[in-house]
Write an enzyme that holds these catalytic residues in place. Structure first.
Site, PDB file in Angstrom:
ATOM      1  N   THR A 182      -8.659  16.428  -0.783  1.00  0.00           N
ATOM      2  CA  THR A 182      -8.212  15.618   0.437  1.00  0.00           C
ATOM      3  C   THR A 182      -7.253  16.488   1.054  1.00  0.00           C
ATOM      4  OG1 THR A 182      -6.430  14.525  -0.827  1.00  0.00           O
ATOM      5  CG2 THR A 182      -8.626  13.342  -0.502  1.00  0.00           C
ATOM      6  N   GLU A 335     -13.510  11.640   0.711  1.00  0.00           N
ATOM      7  CA  GLU A 335     -13.595  10.492  -0.261  1.00  0.00           C
ATOM      8  C   GLU A 335     -15.070   9.792  -0.269  1.00  0.00           C
ATOM      9  OE1 GLU A 335     -10.898  10.750   1.075  1.00  0.00           O
ATOM     10  OE2 GLU A 335      -9.201  10.098  -0.503  1.00  0.00           O
ATOM     11  N   LYS A 445       5.133  -1.879  13.923  1.00  0.00           N
ATOM     12  CA  LYS A 445       5.183  -3.246  13.943  1.00  0.00           C
ATOM     13  C   LYS A 445       6.427  -3.703  14.590  1.00  0.00           C
ATOM     14  CE  LYS A 445       4.369  -7.101  11.112  1.00  0.00           C
ATOM     15  NZ  LYS A 445       4.009  -7.737   9.844  1.00  0.00           N
ATOM     16  N   TRP A 450       1.558  -6.386  15.471  1.00  0.00           N
ATOM     17  CA  TRP A 450       1.168  -4.953  15.512  1.00  0.00           C
ATOM     18  C   TRP A 450       0.792  -4.408  16.712  1.00  0.00           C
ATOM     19  CZ3 TRP A 450       2.429  -3.327  10.808  1.00  0.00           C
ATOM     20  CH2 TRP A 450       2.166  -4.212   9.640  1.00  0.00           C
TER      21      TRP A 450
END
Ligand code: ADP
Length: 543
Positions: A182, A335, A445, A450
């Site tokens: 990754t 992944e 936030k 959100w």
């Protein structure tokens, strides 16, 4: 109970043998460092790949040994994709865009035994050579220059090997074939290991008609680096179907890609949105009568384009559609092999308006077969697929990693019931279209609500004066966080913040969702895989 079908292991070797038998005449084209094109056939590819496998065995490669690659996209890298597993090894693609110390660390962590490297990347190798000692460094003479005597020469190894006598290493379908780290955008890089089985299943699923729709007559341009998430798995699909490949080599500048597209018009291309954005901007700029590039390029009408790895702005999809090029958006991670969702035209949308079709195309799409996907909020139950309720995407399936290389347990990456926690925040609509609003780390936030940075970015990028935009959170005493928009204007354009506010209000944003401020910057910093690097922006604009 009596067994039913044969227990023939799923295997990449089968795909290689098939390509050798069936597709001998099809072409693989690679752009060399001097920009000339090298062509060879799948017949040659087959023999060279087996020769590589034979040479690796002669060098003492044992089952499960890691062989690193540090290469651009070209035919020899494709040889590694199949040749290393054929010899029983594990191909470990190193990301040449990382800092040298990171590459060295990753090679050490994976305990890579051999390295296959492009000659043009030797200066990079020399910067991390002290950090990890490869037993053998095999140099691919990509530029055609003589290989320095201290290294093995890839071509000489292949010439000395006997592809006819080569025997595949005995294997099981769960044996590893490849690994990739990754990129560490949000933490330390971690190794993901793919198996014969996971790779074959992923290849079959991604190749389906509604996704890549791979056909024998396709000409595929993989701009996605082969060192990044298996180039989204395309190398495996291409060999499975024997499709003509056009590799861009090290030349990823938009002018170079547009030139290559003229020479070898693709029917399918793959890349991250940033590359596609620069491509369309270069193309549009060339339409001006006084442009030095006027008349130089045509876009291949009818080409399909798979774009993903980051959110694809609706404005980009519309811009390409005007030229008869349809963009399919995909979402996935290192992944997940990586394809998990793809946005494609569904039967349910047959009667939909153009606006509706664009809106869906600008989502990450629907889960592909064999991938289970759920969205989890704070509670222990799944969020409804109502297009509104957001939460973290969690996935499970035979080509989703179950662990990280050499790490005993990474509890925060997996749920107790065995799903991968992706760190991506999304909602899913009743048709199953996944709409990603953020990464958990990028969430904004404000006053307890959100705000989606992705929605804001995409809308700002729809403004005619904007080349790129990235939105981050800045701390705010009253609202706890507020959005800050970092905007790159197109050359020669100007715009005031008020114009953007008006544009956003027009596109359905509420007043409280508007950015607190706009910062005009020269370029959005990029990660090693070409995505917006918000961490760097947060460092630059801490408040
Ligand atoms: P990194 O971004 O850290 O290099 P990967 O290359 O594995 O890691 O990228 C996976 C991440 O990229 C996903 O978790 C997601 O945040 C982002 N991503 C991939 N495709 C899309 C998409 N179509 N829309 C939005 N984000 C995406």
């Amino acid at each position: 109970m009596q067994s039913t079908m044969m227990k023939d292991p799923l295997s990449l070797n089968h795909l290689l043998e098939r390509a050798g038998k069936l597709f001998g005449g099809n072409e693989i084209v690679s752009r060399l460092p001097d920009k000339t094109l090298r062509r060879h056939s799948y017949g040659e590819y087959y023999r060279r790949t087996r020769a590589l496998a034979s040479a690796l065995q002669a060098l003492g490669l044992k089952k499960g040994d890691r062989v690193a690659t540090l290469c651009w996209n070209h035919h020899a890298h494709l040889e590694c994709y199949f040749g290393i597993p054929a010899a029983g090894g594990v191909m470990h693609t190193l990301n040449l865009r990382l800092a040298p110390r990171e590459i060295g660390w990753i090679a050490g962590d994976a305990q890579d035994r051999f390295l296959v490297i492009d000659d043009v990347l030797l200066p990079l190798y020399r910067q991390f050579a002290d950090l990890h000692r490869f037993e053998k460094v095999i140099v691919f003479p990509f530029s055609g220059a003589p290989v320095p005597a201290e290294f093995a020469n890839y071509e000489a190894l292949l010439e000395a090997a006997d592809p006819e006598a080569f025997q595949y290493a005995p294997h099981d379908e769960d044996d590893p074939v490849a690994m990739c780290y990754t990129s560490g955008t949000t933490g330390r890089p971690k190794g993901v290991v793919y198996s014969h089985r996971s790779t074959v299943l992923h290849t079959l699923v991604a190749s389906l008609a509604d996704f890549w729709g791979l056909r024998g007559t396709d000409v595929v341009l993989p701009v996605t680096p082969m060192f990044h998430a298996n180039s989204w798995g395309m190398p495996y699909g291409a060999v499975m179907m024997g499709v003509k490949l056009v590799f861009p080599g090290p030349h990823l500048h938009p002018d170079d890609l547009l030139d290559l597209i003229q020479q070898e018009p693709p029917t399918l291309s793959l890349g991250v949105p940033t590359i596609w954005m620069s491509l369309i901007q270069a193309f549009d700029a060339a339409q001006a009568a006084d442009s030095p590039n006027h008349g130089r390029w045509k876009l291949p009408r009818g080409m399909r384009s798979l774009v993903g790895g980051a959110a694809v702005p609706e404005a980009l999809i519309r811009a390409f559609d005007r030229h008869g090029i349809w963009i399919l958006q995909g979402w996935g991670m290192t992944e997940t092999s990586p394809v998990c969702t793809i946005s494609y035209p569904r039967a349910e949308l047959r009667g939909a308006t153009a606006d509706e079709r664009y809106r869906r195309a600008a989502t990450a799409g629907v889960p592909v077969p064999l991938v289970d996907l759920r969205v989890r909020g704070d509670g222990a139950s799944d969020q409804p697929w109502d297009g509104k309720s957001v939460g973290e995407i969690q996935v499970r399936g035979p080509f989703i990693t179950g662990s990280y290389y050499g790490i005993a347990a990474e509890a925060e990456k997996f749920t107790p019931d065995g799903w991968l926690r992706t760190g991506d925040v999304a909602s899913v609509d009743p048709l199953g279209f996944v709409k990603i609003s953020d990464r958990t780390k990028d969430l904004i936030k404000s006053g307890g609500e959100w705000i989606s940075s992705v929605d804001l970015e995409n809308a700002i990028m729809g403004h005619a004066a904007v080349a790129e935009a990235a939105v981050i959170a800045i701390p705010d005493e009253k609202w706890s966080e507020r959005p800050l928009a970092c905007v790159v204007l197109k050359p020669g354009r100007s715009a005031a913040a008020g114009e953007f506010d008006a544009h956003l209000l027009q596109h359905g944003f509420a007043k409280w969702q508007l950015p607190e401020r706009y910062e005009f910057i020269d370029a959005v910093p990029r990660t090693s895989t070409g995505k917006f690097w918000k961490l760097k922006l947060r460092e630059r604009f801490p408040k």
